[in-house]
Design a protein around this motif. Structure first.
Motif, PDB file in Angstrom:
ATOM      1  N   ARG A   1      -2.543  10.379   2.923  1.00  0.00           N
ATOM      2  CA  ARG A   1      -1.550   9.305   2.979  1.00  0.00           C
ATOM      3  C   ARG A   1      -2.224   7.962   3.246  1.00  0.00           C
ATOM      4  O   ARG A   1      -1.858   6.951   2.645  1.00  0.00           O
ATOM      5  CB  ARG A   1      -0.525   9.613   4.070  1.00  0.00           C
ATOM      6  N   LEU A   2      -3.219   7.944   4.107  1.00  0.00           N
ATOM      7  CA  LEU A   2      -3.937   6.708   4.397  1.00  0.00           C
ATOM      8  C   LEU A   2      -4.670   6.206   3.150  1.00  0.00           C
ATOM      9  O   LEU A   2      -4.671   5.006   2.865  1.00  0.00           O
ATOM     10  CB  LEU A   2      -4.923   6.915   5.546  1.00  0.00           C
ATOM     11  N   LEU A   3      -5.261   7.104   2.383  1.00  0.00           N
ATOM     12  CA  LEU A   3      -5.941   6.710   1.148  1.00  0.00           C
ATOM     13  C   LEU A   3      -4.949   6.152   0.128  1.00  0.00           C
ATOM     14  O   LEU A   3      -5.226   5.147  -0.532  1.00  0.00           O
ATOM     15  CB  LEU A   3      -6.709   7.889   0.556  1.00  0.00           C
ATOM     16  N   LYS A   4      -3.790   6.799  -0.004  1.00  0.00           N
ATOM     17  CA  LYS A   4      -2.763   6.290  -0.912  1.00  0.00           C
ATOM     18  C   LYS A   4      -2.311   4.900  -0.470  1.00  0.00           C
ATOM     19  O   LYS A   4      -2.163   3.986  -1.282  1.00  0.00           O
ATOM     20  CB  LYS A   4      -1.558   7.229  -0.960  1.00  0.00           C
ATOM     21  N   PHE A   5      -2.075   4.754   0.831  1.00  0.00           N
ATOM     22  CA  PHE A   5      -1.662   3.456   1.363  1.00  0.00           C
ATOM     23  C   PHE A   5      -2.735   2.410   1.062  1.00  0.00           C
ATOM     24  O   PHE A   5      -2.424   1.276   0.693  1.00  0.00           O
ATOM     25  CB  PHE A   5      -1.404   3.541   2.871  1.00  0.00           C
TER      26      PHE A   5
END
Length: 131
Positions: free
Chosen positions: A3-7
Motif C-alpha cells: 500500500r505504501l508503494l502504491k501511495f
C-alpha cells in the motif's frame, strides 16, 4: 508495504501534475499563491481517484464519507503547503521552485498519514442500517 508503494506511485503522478502545472502557471505570470492553489487542487483530484480506487480500494458505497474526509484533509494540507510556500519564498527569499518542492514534501507526509489513518483507514466502513 504494498500500500505504501502504491501511495508512493500515486504521489509521483500527483507531484508531476502539481509541479508541472505550477511551473507553467508561474512562468506565464500567475502569482505563486494562485498557482499553488490551482496546481494543488489538480493534484488532489488525481490523488483522490487513484488512491480511492487503486491504493486503498474503497467501494463506492463509502464515497460520501471518504470524499468528505479527503476534502478536509486536503484543505488542511493545502493550508500547510501554501503557508510553507509563502514563508519560504516571501520571507526567506528561497527561489519559488525550491520553496514549492519543500512545501510538496510537507504536504506528502501529511497526506499519507491522513489518508492511511483517517480517510481510507481499514474498518472505516459506514454502518448500513437495515429496515
Amino acid at each position: 508495504m504494498k500500500r505504501l508503494l502504491k501511495f508512493g506511485l500515486v504521489g509521483v503522478m500527483n507531484s508531476v501534475v502539481d509541479l508541472g502545472l505550477f511551473t507553467v502557471l508561474v512562468m506565464t505570470g500567475t502569482p505563486a499563491m494562485l498557482a499553488q492553489i490551482i496546481s494543488y487542487m489538480c493534484g488532489v483530484a488525481n490523488s483522490y481517484v487513484w488512491n480511492r480506487n487503486w491504493t486503498f480500494g474503497k467501494s463506492s458505497r463509502q464515497g460520501r464519507l471518504i470524499m468528505a474526509r479527503f476534502a478536509v484533509l486536503n484543505l488542511l494540507a493545502l493550508g500547510v503547503s501554501a503557508g510553507m510556500l509563502f514563508c519560504l519564498h516571501e520571507y526567506l527569499n528561497i527561489p519559488v521552485l525550491y520553496s514549492k518542492l519543500a512545501s510538496m514534501a510537507a504536504g506528502t507526509m501529511l497526506g499519507y498519514a491522513g489518508s492511511r489513518y483517517w480517510v481510507f483507514k481499514p474498518g472505516a466502513e459506514p454502518v448500513r442500517e437495515t429496515v
